[in-house]
Design a protein around this motif. Structure first.
Motif, PDB file in Angstrom:
ATOM      1  N   PRO A  13     -13.787   3.861  -9.625  1.00  0.00           N
ATOM      2  CA  PRO A  13     -12.671   2.982  -9.285  1.00  0.00           C
ATOM      3  C   PRO A  13     -12.541   2.812  -7.770  1.00  0.00           C
ATOM      4  CG  PRO A  13     -11.866   5.124  -9.905  1.00  0.00           C
ATOM      5  CD  PRO A  13     -13.352   5.135 -10.157  1.00  0.00           C
ATOM      6  N   ARG A  14     -11.995   1.687  -7.360  1.00  0.00           N
ATOM      7  CA  ARG A  14     -11.769   1.447  -5.939  1.00  0.00           C
ATOM      8  C   ARG A  14     -10.591   2.290  -5.480  1.00  0.00           C
ATOM      9  NH1 ARG A  14     -11.689  -4.448  -3.975  1.00  0.00           N
ATOM     10  NH2 ARG A  14     -11.647  -3.230  -2.091  1.00  0.00           N
ATOM     11  N   PRO A  15     -10.672   2.848  -4.281  1.00  0.00           N
ATOM     12  CA  PRO A  15      -9.567   3.676  -3.795  1.00  0.00           C
ATOM     13  C   PRO A  15      -8.369   2.878  -3.295  1.00  0.00           C
ATOM     14  CG  PRO A  15     -11.310   3.582  -2.172  1.00  0.00           C
ATOM     15  CD  PRO A  15     -11.809   2.849  -3.388  1.00  0.00           C
ATOM     16  N   CYS A  16      -8.498   1.547  -3.197  1.00  0.00           N
ATOM     17  CA  CYS A  16      -7.383   0.735  -2.707  1.00  0.00           C
ATOM     18  C   CYS A  16      -7.467  -0.670  -3.301  1.00  0.00           C
ATOM     19  CB  CYS A  16      -7.405   0.662  -1.181  1.00  0.00           C
ATOM     20  SG  CYS A  16      -8.914  -0.030  -0.500  1.00  0.00           S
ATOM     21  N   VAL A  17      -6.402  -1.444  -3.105  1.00  0.00           N
ATOM     22  CA  VAL A  17      -6.354  -2.823  -3.598  1.00  0.00           C
ATOM     23  C   VAL A  17      -6.134  -3.768  -2.423  1.00  0.00           C
ATOM     24  CG1 VAL A  17      -5.468  -2.210  -5.876  1.00  0.00           C
ATOM     25  CG2 VAL A  17      -3.886  -2.709  -4.039  1.00  0.00           C
ATOM     26  N   ASN A  18      -6.532  -5.013  -2.588  1.00  0.00           N
ATOM     27  CA  ASN A  18      -6.309  -6.034  -1.558  1.00  0.00           C
ATOM     28  C   ASN A  18      -5.024  -6.771  -1.873  1.00  0.00           C
ATOM     29  OD1 ASN A  18      -8.590  -5.603   0.027  1.00  0.00           O
ATOM     30  ND2 ASN A  18      -9.865  -6.761  -1.357  1.00  0.00           N
ATOM     31  N   GLY A  19      -3.922  -6.229  -1.440  1.00  0.00           N
ATOM     32  CA  GLY A  19      -2.632  -6.845  -1.678  1.00  0.00           C
ATOM     33  C   GLY A  19      -1.582  -5.800  -1.991  1.00  0.00           C
ATOM     34  N   VAL A  20      -0.389  -6.274  -2.229  1.00  0.00           N
ATOM     35  CA  VAL A  20       0.740  -5.400  -2.524  1.00  0.00           C
ATOM     36  C   VAL A  20       1.267  -5.750  -3.905  1.00  0.00           C
ATOM     37  CG1 VAL A  20       3.078  -4.786  -1.831  1.00  0.00           C
ATOM     38  CG2 VAL A  20       1.345  -5.164  -0.102  1.00  0.00           C
ATOM     39  N   ILE A  21       1.572  -4.757  -4.686  1.00  0.00           N
ATOM     40  CA  ILE A  21       2.140  -4.969  -6.008  1.00  0.00           C
ATOM     41  C   ILE A  21       3.645  -4.723  -5.901  1.00  0.00           C
ATOM     42  CG2 ILE A  21       2.174  -4.176  -8.397  1.00  0.00           C
ATOM     43  CD1 ILE A  21      -0.750  -3.296  -7.973  1.00  0.00           C
ATOM     44  N   PRO A  22       4.452  -5.777  -6.119  1.00  0.00           N
ATOM     45  CA  PRO A  22       5.903  -5.598  -6.004  1.00  0.00           C
ATOM     46  C   PRO A  22       6.410  -4.472  -6.907  1.00  0.00           C
ATOM     47  CG  PRO A  22       5.359  -7.905  -6.215  1.00  0.00           C
ATOM     48  CD  PRO A  22       4.091  -7.134  -6.466  1.00  0.00           C
ATOM     49  N   TRP A  23       7.376  -3.735  -6.405  1.00  0.00           N
ATOM     50  CA  TRP A  23       8.008  -2.604  -7.091  1.00  0.00           C
ATOM     51  C   TRP A  23       7.081  -1.406  -7.260  1.00  0.00           C
ATOM     52  CZ3 TRP A  23      13.004  -1.770  -8.861  1.00  0.00           C
ATOM     53  CH2 TRP A  23      13.877  -2.841  -8.694  1.00  0.00           C
ATOM     54  N   ASN A  24       5.891  -1.419  -6.672  1.00  0.00           N
ATOM     55  CA  ASN A  24       4.996  -0.272  -6.782  1.00  0.00           C
ATOM     56  C   ASN A  24       4.566   0.168  -5.383  1.00  0.00           C
ATOM     57  OD1 ASN A  24       3.241   1.706  -7.481  1.00  0.00           O
ATOM     58  ND2 ASN A  24       2.085   0.495  -8.932  1.00  0.00           N
ATOM     59  N   PRO A  25       5.389   0.952  -4.700  1.00  0.00           N
ATOM     60  CA  PRO A  25       5.055   1.368  -3.341  1.00  0.00           C
ATOM     61  C   PRO A  25       3.966   2.432  -3.278  1.00  0.00           C
ATOM     62  CG  PRO A  25       7.091   2.389  -4.030  1.00  0.00           C
ATOM     63  CD  PRO A  25       6.697   1.426  -5.125  1.00  0.00           C
ATOM     64  N   TYR A  26       3.507   2.926  -4.418  1.00  0.00           N
ATOM     65  CA  TYR A  26       2.493   3.988  -4.434  1.00  0.00           C
ATOM     66  C   TYR A  26       1.071   3.463  -4.382  1.00  0.00           C
ATOM     67  CZ  TYR A  26       6.605   6.581  -5.802  1.00  0.00           C
ATOM     68  OH  TYR A  26       7.855   7.120  -5.817  1.00  0.00           O
ATOM     69  N   VAL A  27       0.871   2.151  -4.552  1.00  0.00           N
ATOM     70  CA  VAL A  27      -0.462   1.564  -4.518  1.00  0.00           C
ATOM     71  C   VAL A  27      -0.969   1.567  -3.077  1.00  0.00           C
ATOM     72  CG1 VAL A  27      -1.770  -0.564  -4.882  1.00  0.00           C
ATOM     73  CG2 VAL A  27      -0.067   0.145  -6.538  1.00  0.00           C
ATOM     74  N   VAL A  28      -2.216   1.968  -2.882  1.00  0.00           N
ATOM     75  CA  VAL A  28      -2.816   2.003  -1.551  1.00  0.00           C
ATOM     76  C   VAL A  28      -3.416   0.633  -1.257  1.00  0.00           C
ATOM     77  CG1 VAL A  28      -4.538   3.099  -0.090  1.00  0.00           C
ATOM     78  CG2 VAL A  28      -3.292   4.456  -1.779  1.00  0.00           C
ATOM     79  N   ASN A  29      -3.023   0.024  -0.147  1.00  0.00           N
ATOM     80  CA  ASN A  29      -3.478  -1.293   0.259  1.00  0.00           C
ATOM     81  C   ASN A  29      -4.635  -1.151   1.241  1.00  0.00           C
ATOM     82  OD1 ASN A  29      -3.753  -3.819   1.542  1.00  0.00           O
ATOM     83  ND2 ASN A  29      -1.645  -4.335   1.057  1.00  0.00           N
ATOM     84  N   CYS A  30      -5.743  -1.870   0.990  1.00  0.00           N
ATOM     85  CA  CYS A  30      -6.921  -1.809   1.868  1.00  0.00           C
ATOM     86  C   CYS A  30      -6.661  -2.428   3.239  1.00  0.00           C
ATOM     87  CB  CYS A  30      -8.094  -2.538   1.228  1.00  0.00           C
ATOM     88  SG  CYS A  30      -8.646  -1.840  -0.319  1.00  0.00           S
ATOM     89  N   ASN A  31      -5.686  -3.318   3.347  1.00  0.00           N
ATOM     90  CA  ASN A  31      -5.447  -4.053   4.578  1.00  0.00           C
ATOM     91  C   ASN A  31      -4.482  -3.350   5.532  1.00  0.00           C
ATOM     92  OD1 ASN A  31      -7.040  -6.158   3.569  1.00  0.00           O
ATOM     93  ND2 ASN A  31      -5.299  -6.950   2.436  1.00  0.00           N
ATOM     94  N   LEU A  32      -3.930  -2.224   5.135  1.00  0.00           N
ATOM     95  CA  LEU A  32      -2.981  -1.491   5.969  1.00  0.00           C
ATOM     96  C   LEU A  32      -3.626  -0.199   6.468  1.00  0.00           C
ATOM     97  CD1 LEU A  32       0.233  -1.933   3.803  1.00  0.00           C
ATOM     98  CD2 LEU A  32      -0.392  -3.164   5.879  1.00  0.00           C
ATOM     99  N   PRO A  33      -3.070   0.396   7.523  1.00  0.00           N
ATOM    100  CA  PRO A  33      -3.621   1.661   8.023  1.00  0.00           C
ATOM    101  C   PRO A  33      -3.580   2.752   6.953  1.00  0.00           C
ATOM    102  CG  PRO A  33      -1.860   0.847   9.465  1.00  0.00           C
ATOM    103  CD  PRO A  33      -1.915  -0.044   8.271  1.00  0.00           C
ATOM    104  N   PRO A  34      -4.441   3.744   7.066  1.00  0.00           N
ATOM    105  CA  PRO A  34      -4.444   4.842   6.074  1.00  0.00           C
ATOM    106  C   PRO A  34      -3.094   5.536   6.015  1.00  0.00           C
ATOM    107  CG  PRO A  34      -6.205   5.127   7.693  1.00  0.00           C
ATOM    108  CD  PRO A  34      -5.413   3.943   8.113  1.00  0.00           C
ATOM    109  N   ARG A  35      -2.740   5.987   4.832  1.00  0.00           N
ATOM    110  CA  ARG A  35      -1.456   6.675   4.639  1.00  0.00           C
ATOM    111  C   ARG A  35      -1.549   8.121   5.082  1.00  0.00           C
ATOM    112  NH1 ARG A  35       1.190   4.748  -1.061  1.00  0.00           N
ATOM    113  NH2 ARG A  35       1.749   2.692  -0.298  1.00  0.00           N
ATOM    114  N   GLN A  36      -0.437   8.587   5.630  1.00  0.00           N
ATOM    115  CA  GLN A  36      -0.304   9.987   5.992  1.00  0.00           C
ATOM    116  C   GLN A  36       0.237  10.737   4.773  1.00  0.00           C
ATOM    117  OE1 GLN A  36      -1.354  11.099   8.957  1.00  0.00           O
ATOM    118  NE2 GLN A  36      -1.968   8.994   9.342  1.00  0.00           N
TER     119      GLN A  36
END
Length: 67
Positions: A13-36
């Motif tokens: 599986p891909r470790p991130c997605v290209n975009g944001v899923i509304p109401w799901n802040p736990y999804v990792v976005n490929c276009n944003l800096p890495p999460r701490q």
């Protein structure tokens, strides 16, 4: 012996997605800096802020989960 030059697709599986899923802040976005690492009560990251936009209570639930 003939070797196949075509690359093989992996089933991982891909470790991130290209975009944001509304109401799901736990999804990792490929276009944003890495999460701490998350700390309860700490400021939310950019992905959570974008995903929770216009959804009352979403950021509060993300920052202070009930566990």
């Amino acid at each position: 012996m003939v070797q196949d030059a075509a690359p093989r697709a992996s089933a991982q599986p891909r470790p991130c997605v290209n975009g944001v899923i509304p109401w799901n802040p736990y999804v990792v976005n490929c276009n944003l800096p890495p999460r701490q690492p998350r700390v309860r009560g700490a400021a939310p990251d950019a992905g959570a802020i974008i995903a929770c936009r216009n959804h009352p209570g979403c950021l509060a639930w993300y920052v202070n989960p009930p566990y």
